[in-house]
Design a protein around this motif. Structure first.
Motif, short mmCIF file in Angstrom:
data_model
loop_
_atom_site.label_atom_id
_atom_site.label_comp_id
_atom_site.label_asym_id
_atom_site.label_seq_id
_atom_site.Cartn_x
_atom_site.Cartn_y
_atom_site.Cartn_z
N PRO A 54 0.80 -1.23 0.00
CA PRO A 54 0.00 0.00 0.00
C PRO A 54 0.83 1.28 0.00
CG PRO A 54 0.23 -0.76 2.24
CD PRO A 54 1.03 -1.71 1.38
N PHE A 55 2.12 1.18 -0.25
CA PHE A 55 2.98 2.37 -0.18
C PHE A 55 2.93 3.22 -1.44
CE2 PHE A 55 4.60 -0.72 2.81
CZ PHE A 55 4.67 0.04 3.96
N GLY A 66 -1.03 6.02 -2.62
CA GLY A 66 -0.48 5.21 -1.55
C GLY A 66 0.00 6.03 -0.37
N PHE A 67 0.46 5.32 0.64
CA PHE A 67 0.95 5.94 1.86
C PHE A 67 2.07 6.95 1.56
CE2 PHE A 67 4.13 5.82 5.32
CZ PHE A 67 3.37 6.34 6.35
N LYS A 251 4.80 15.47 11.37
CA LYS A 251 4.88 14.60 12.55
C LYS A 251 4.40 15.36 13.78
CE LYS A 251 8.30 11.27 10.91
NZ LYS A 251 9.73 10.92 10.85
N ALA A 252 4.77 16.64 13.85
CA ALA A 252 4.41 17.45 15.02
C ALA A 252 2.92 17.77 15.07
CB ALA A 252 5.24 18.73 15.03
N ASP A 253 2.31 18.00 13.92
CA ASP A 253 0.91 18.48 13.96
C ASP A 253 -0.11 17.35 13.85
OD1 ASP A 253 0.65 17.72 11.32
OD2 ASP A 253 0.36 19.74 10.53
N GLY A 254 0.36 16.10 13.86
CA GLY A 254 -0.58 14.98 13.88
C GLY A 254 -1.01 14.49 12.51
N SER A 255 -0.65 15.19 11.44
CA SER A 255 -1.11 14.72 10.12
C SER A 255 -0.39 13.44 9.69
CB SER A 255 -1.07 15.81 9.04
OG SER A 255 0.01 16.67 9.18
N TYR A 256 0.85 13.27 10.13
CA TYR A 256 1.54 12.01 9.83
C TYR A 256 0.76 10.84 10.44
CZ TYR A 256 4.93 8.23 9.66
OH TYR A 256 5.52 7.01 9.42
N ASP A 257 0.41 10.96 11.71
CA ASP A 257 -0.32 9.89 12.41
C ASP A 257 -1.65 9.58 11.74
OD1 ASP A 257 1.76 9.73 14.14
OD2 ASP A 257 0.67 10.47 15.90
N LYS A 258 -2.31 10.64 11.26
CA LYS A 258 -3.60 10.47 10.59
C LYS A 258 -3.43 9.63 9.33
CE LYS A 258 -6.64 14.13 11.65
NZ LYS A 258 -6.65 15.56 11.41
N ILE A 259 -2.42 9.98 8.54
CA ILE A 259 -2.16 9.24 7.29
C ILE A 259 -1.78 7.80 7.63
CG2 ILE A 259 -0.68 9.08 5.24
CD1 ILE A 259 -0.38 12.21 5.48
N ALA A 261 -2.61 6.02 10.19
CA ALA A 261 -3.78 5.27 10.66
C ALA A 261 -4.69 4.88 9.50
CB ALA A 261 -4.54 6.09 11.69
N THR A 262 -4.78 5.72 8.46
CA THR A 262 -5.61 5.41 7.30
C THR A 262 -5.14 4.12 6.64
OG1 THR A 262 -5.42 7.77 6.89
CG2 THR A 262 -6.65 6.51 5.27
N TYR A 263 -3.85 3.93 6.61
CA TYR A 263 -3.30 2.77 5.90
C TYR A 263 -3.06 1.57 6.80
CZ TYR A 263 -2.68 5.51 1.70
OH TYR A 263 -2.92 6.26 0.59
#
Ligand code: ARG
Length: 275
Positions: A54-55, A66-67, A251-259, A261-263
């Motif tokens: 899925p990358f 992809g991710f 990474k700091a603002d949480g958008s990395y974690d959101k992406i 988690a989607t994958y």
């Protein structure tokens, strides 16, 4: 004194006249030669071998998704720069960077000391490790069990490296393929006994192809941890700094974690703990 005053007045008057003339002349000149168009925004060309779901993969419309794409798209949005993904076969991907045909590569590329000699890497954006895929009926329980078997890998990947090391440089049992899906198809047809590739891709493939009846075999003691990085041409600090800054920001603002988690269904920390 009088002369000086007059001269001073005259000089001031001349300046005024000159200014007036300039003001009149300026719009006329601008109209004559059209204002220069703003320079087109630089679009960074990003190479990716889009056969690594899925990358990075291609959807039905041929779009590269992809991710990795979501990550770099978020990075670029943060950094205010433009990017365009171009499908680039793994075989020639590092050369395309070297030649300047691509400005950067995002392709689940493991950061290795050897690769660092010829290109520069961003901060890591994903943790990975090798994983074995075999048929459900296989007795393979650990990496060492592959020693006498036919093993499929994608040419020039870290999977190729570890398998070549185990089976030996001259072994004809290492079966090299242009892409990881091709190696996995060969496992299905029985041409190879196992495939070794990045865990995320193997897990995704096995889950999405239940009819193949594959299973995965992990071997923490045999496989070193790997980290994916975004590659730029050696010395391209301008782009590398933009990418690293953007990565730190998402990474700091949480958008990395959101992406993430989607994958992968959970935040990176939780996923790592579960693994
Ligand atoms: N992580 C592995 C490596 O760097 C495999 C990457 C393959 N990526 C791809 N898009 N085919 O060697």
């Amino acid at each position: 004194r009088r002369f000086l005053k007059t001269a001073g007045f005259a000089a001031a008057a001349l300046v005024l006249v000159a200014c007036g003339k300039k003001e009149e002349a300026a719009p006329a000149a601008a109209a004559a030669s059209a204002p220069p168009p703003p320079p087109p925004a630089k679009v960074y060309v990003i190479g990716t071998d889009a056969a690594y779901a899925p990358f990075e993969s291609q959807n039905e419309k041929g779009e590269i998704v992809g991710f990795s794409m979501d990550i770099l798209t978020a990075v670029a949005a943060k950094g205010g720069f433009e990017i365009k993904f171009v499908n680039t076969p793994w075989e020639g991907i590092f050369n395309s960077l070297q030649q300047g045909d691509r400005d950067a590569l995002i392709s689940s590329i493991t950061i290795t000391d050897e690769r660092k000699q010829t290109m520069d890497f961003s901060a890591p954006y994903f943790d990975a490790e090798q994983l074995i895929a075999v048929k459900e009926t296989s007795k393979v329980a650990k990496f060492g069990d592959l020693k006498k078997l036919k093993v499929g890998v994608q040419t020039g990947t870290t999977g190729d490296e570890v398998v070549t090391k185990l089976l030996g440089k001259t072994s004809t049992n290492v079966k090299r393929f242009e892409s990881t899906p091709l190696a996995l198809k060969e496992l299905q047809s029985g041409g190879v006994d196992a495939v070794v590739a990045d865990n995320g891709v193997v897990i995704h493939y096995v889950a999405n192809n239940p009819a193949d009846k594959f299973k995965t075999v992990a071997d923490k003691t045999s496989f070193a941890p790997e980290q994916y990085g975004i590659a730029v041409k050696k010395g391209n600090t301008e782009l590398l700094e933009k990418i690293n800054k953007g990565l730190a920001d998402i990474k700091a603002d949480g958008s990395y974690d959101k992406i993430f988690a989607t994958y992968f269904g959970a935040a990176p920390a939780a996923a790592a703990a579960a693994a």
